[in-house]
Design a protein around this motif. Structure first.
Motif, PDB file in Angstrom:
ATOM      1  N   SER A 216       0.820  -1.203   0.000  1.00 30.18           N
ATOM      2  CA  SER A 216       0.000   0.000   0.000  1.00 30.18           C
ATOM      3  C   SER A 216       0.861   1.264   0.000  1.00 30.18           C
ATOM      4  CB  SER A 216      -0.986   0.000   1.171  1.00 30.18           C
ATOM      5  OG  SER A 216      -0.339  -0.322   2.362  1.00 30.18           O
ATOM      6  N   LEU A 217       1.966   1.245   0.720  1.00 29.91           N
ATOM      7  CA  LEU A 217       2.828   2.438   0.715  1.00 29.91           C
ATOM      8  C   LEU A 217       3.322   2.742  -0.693  1.00 29.91           C
ATOM      9  CD1 LEU A 217       4.971   2.026   3.954  1.00 29.91           C
ATOM     10  CD2 LEU A 217       3.057   3.586   3.550  1.00 29.91           C
ATOM     11  N   GLY A 220       1.292   4.782  -2.866  1.00 30.61           N
ATOM     12  CA  GLY A 220       1.094   6.168  -2.469  1.00 30.61           C
ATOM     13  C   GLY A 220       0.069   6.323  -1.373  1.00 30.61           C
ATOM     14  N   ALA A 221       0.008   5.334  -0.487  1.00 29.58           N
ATOM     15  CA  ALA A 221      -0.909   5.447   0.653  1.00 29.58           C
ATOM     16  C   ALA A 221      -0.226   6.226   1.766  1.00 29.58           C
ATOM     17  CB  ALA A 221      -1.296   4.058   1.157  1.00 29.58           C
ATOM     18  N   THR A 222      -0.991   7.073   2.453  1.00 32.84           N
ATOM     19  CA  THR A 222      -0.472   7.705   3.669  1.00 32.84           C
ATOM     20  C   THR A 222      -0.457   6.644   4.763  1.00 32.84           C
ATOM     21  OG1 THR A 222      -2.665   8.309   4.403  1.00 32.84           O
ATOM     22  CG2 THR A 222      -1.507   9.904   3.033  1.00 32.84           C
ATOM     23  N   GLU A 225      -3.931   5.527   5.490  1.00 37.43           N
ATOM     24  CA  GLU A 225      -4.475   4.719   4.387  1.00 37.43           C
ATOM     25  C   GLU A 225      -3.827   3.332   4.371  1.00 37.43           C
ATOM     26  OE1 GLU A 225      -5.557   8.320   1.252  1.00 37.43           O
ATOM     27  OE2 GLU A 225      -3.524   7.551   1.361  1.00 37.43           O
TER      28      GLU A 225
END
Ligand SMILES: Nc1ncnc2c1ncn2[C@@H]1O[C@H](COP(=O)(O)OP(=O)(O)O)[C@@H](O)[C@H]1O
Ligand SMILES: [Mg+2]
Lengths: 327, 258
Positions: A216-217, A220-222, A225
């Motif tokens: 997920s990172l 582009g997940a925060t 997220e």
């Protein structure tokens, strides 16, 4: 279960060392190991069966003497003649106080676990985790004293506020919000089960594979997220398990609840008002003065608590199993 | 859509360990650049500095400059989350979200970017799966878990997930190393197709693969254990495999290594 594992690993061990000269020795060791493992498994089962038989045997005469309906009656007078008792009020008090405890504790516990696992600096994290684990080891009498002596005094204001603002919700309604209520008991229980839920959730979060986190990172997940996409779905069964375990603990908790609640006969759905009793608090409060028949009645109520706890656990497993396809 | 990467004077560290030293190179847009070299020489580490995934590891840090066209990815005003949205990544082991369906896996990045309309999502999900050569195999079971696919299919699903957000650059870290030869070929075909739209960087331990799929090849090496990895040379793939400048490169590709 245990027995089988023992046998399998013993066989695996034997197979690995199957040097020609050693064969008979290995077999004998296997047999002794398998025999003792099976034996201890059987002993455990036998002890459990003996306890169950003893409890049922003690409960039956009291149930036979009971003039009221054991399931639906709200009364608890097993020492009188004729004896009249039922578990309705106890079941209500137990379920309500523990559900309340679970609802209050779970979000906070998961929040704490997420903070420790993902937000706090590493050095702080281990310290915080240690403190949470320590809280789980505080004896329940301490929580009980704290609840009865300190918290209940301050709950009056909270109860009054909830009653005046959210009184339209039946459970929070009523005319005389008090401090020795099922609600106060629920708050004490929530604090008691918070550490266990938090500590199991944290363990689960720390086991989330790095690959899921990076998946997920890298999209582009925060951080939040990432928690929603990778951590919470992975930890879902674990979190349900943790809060169910908390629920089970709350249901069986005795002394703290007994110290907080003031016994008032009959079911009162207004949880903010004084009164209420649970299976465990009722046993703690009345066992000493109970007659032979009264003890039998208390044992019967204990068996019901056992069945309810069992049902809760089975429900939890069913919830967890339904998600299996995706895990 | 594709952008040029220009790296200069890049160092990466794991805590006190100096993992890669002073790397400078240019990666052209709409081309495939392969990273080769012995294991432990810092190929993965370097790749992960290109989308700021390196710093995800506790204690890890980077010095130097990575320019994506005119923007320094390590500039003080740059949000690493935004960098990862334009520089996509495919990992060595396929890592679809295990609790999500095939559809949701592909849509995951889009949802992060705020795409919510069902019609638009459907369209991009289908297109991405088409581009990843996976559509025909999964179109009847989009609602099923992505983790139920074969390894090769999972890796193509991860590629579809990465390209669904239309990144400027696609980084792949040994994407075929966990796959069978058929799936490997499928992914190599896919890379050939994708390079018309993306800047692609691929790490591979397989030199035939580097020769087959890449336009440019970079050779990395370490002087010894505990030493930082270095870029030995980067050139056109045909040149690296036939007539490299450096002796170390020639030794490595001819198998006379170490
Ligand atoms: N998470 C990590 N923590 C500490 N050191 C690491 C980590 N990952 C890689 N390294 C070290 O960095 C060096 C380069 O590793 P890596 O980039 O994985 O090489 P390659 O991909 O070329 O095999 C190795 O010495 C490795 O031990
Ligand atoms: Mg690597």
């Amino acid at each position: 279960m245990t027995t089988q594992t023992g046998v399998e690993s013993a066989e695996a061990g034997g197979a690995r060392h199957r040097a020609p000269g050693r064969m008979s020795t290995g077999r004998l060791g296997d047999r002794i190991f398998a025999g003792s493992a099976t034996g201890s498994g059987l002993i455990v089962l036998a002890i459990m069966a003996a306890i169950a038989v003893f409890l049922v045997w003690k409960a039956i005469p009291a149930l036979q003497a009971n003039e009221a309906n054991f399931i639906t009656s709200e009364e608890w007078n097993p020492n009188a003649t004729p004896a009249e008792f039922g578990i309705a009020q106890l079941a209500f008090g137990t379920v309500m106080s523990s559900l309340l405890a679970m609802l209050l504790a779970t979000p906070v516990a998961i929040g704490i676990a997420l903070f420790i696992a993902f937000y706090s600096p590493r050095r702080l994290a281990s310290g915080l985790g240690y403190i949470v684990d320590l809280l789980a080891a505080v004896p329940s009498i301490v929580y009980g004293l704290w609840g009865a002596v300190f918290l209940s005094k301050h709950m009056e204001g909270v109860s009054g506020f909830l009653n005046s603002t959210l009184g339209w919700i039946p459970f929070l309604g009523g005319d005389s919000p008090g401090k020795n209520s099922i609600f106060t008991a629920g708050v004490v229980l929530a604090i008691m089960i918070l550490p266990i839920i938090s500590s199991i959730s944290r363990e689960v979060f720390l086991q989330v594979p790095q690959a899921h986190v990076e998946a997920s990172l890298a999209l582009g997940a925060t951080r939040w997220e990432m928690i929603r996409m990778s951590v919470l779905p992975y930890g879902q069964s674990g979190m349900i398990g943790a809060s169910m375990l908390g629920l089970g603990r709350a249901m069986g908790e005795t002394i703290a609840v007994a110290m907080v609640l003031t016994y008032v006969p009959g079911i009162n759905i207004h949880l903010l008002e004084d009164g209420g009793a649970t299976f465990a608090s009722n046993i703690a409060n009345s066992f000493a003065e109970a007659s032979e028949n009264g003890r039998g009645a208390l044992i019967a109520s204990g068996l019901v608590l056992f069945v309810i706890t069992l049902l809760v656990n089975m429900a939890a497993r069913a919830v967890v199993a339904r998600r299996k396809e995706f895990v | 859509m594709a952008k040029r990467i220009e790296v200069s004077g890049l160092h990466a560290y794991y805590g006190g360990v100096h993992a890669i030293e002073d790397i400078s190179m240019t990666v052209e847009p709409r081309s495939v650049t392969a990273f080769i070299g012995p294991s432990g020489c810092g190929k993965s580490t370097f790749l992960r500095t290109l989308n700021r995934m390196h710093e995800v590891i506790p204690g890890a840090r980077v010095e130097g400059k990575v320019m994506l066209d005119a923007e320094d990815l390590y500039g003080s005003s740059i949000d690493p989350v935004a960098v990862r949205r334009v520089v996509g990544m495919v990992f060595q082991r396929p890592n679809p979200f295990p609790t999500m369906s095939i559809y949701d896996n592909v849509a995951a990045g889009l949802k992060l970017n705020g795409v919510r309309r069902k019609g638009q999502l459907d369209e991009i999900v289908e297109q991405s799966l088409q581009d990843a050569n996976l559509w025909n195999e999964v179109k009847d079971r989009l609602g099923k878990p992505g983790a139920g696919l074969s390894g090769g299919q999972q890796q193509r699903l991860c590629i579809a997930r990465a390209i669904a957000v239309q990144p400027q650059v696609l980084l792949m870290d040994e994407p075929c190393s966990a796959l069978d030869p058929i799936s490997t070929l499928a992914i190599e075909d896919l890379i050939g197709k994708l390079k018309s739209q993306y800047t692609i960087v691929i790490v591979t331990h397989n030199m035939q693969q580097a020769a087959r799929v890449s336009d440019r090849t970079a050779f990395f090496n370490i002087a010894g254990t505990g030493q930082p990895g270095k870029l030995i040379e980067i050139d056109d793939t045909s040149k690296i495999f036939t007539n490299p400048e450096q002796k170390a490169t020639e030794d490595y590709i001819t198998g006379r290594f170490g």
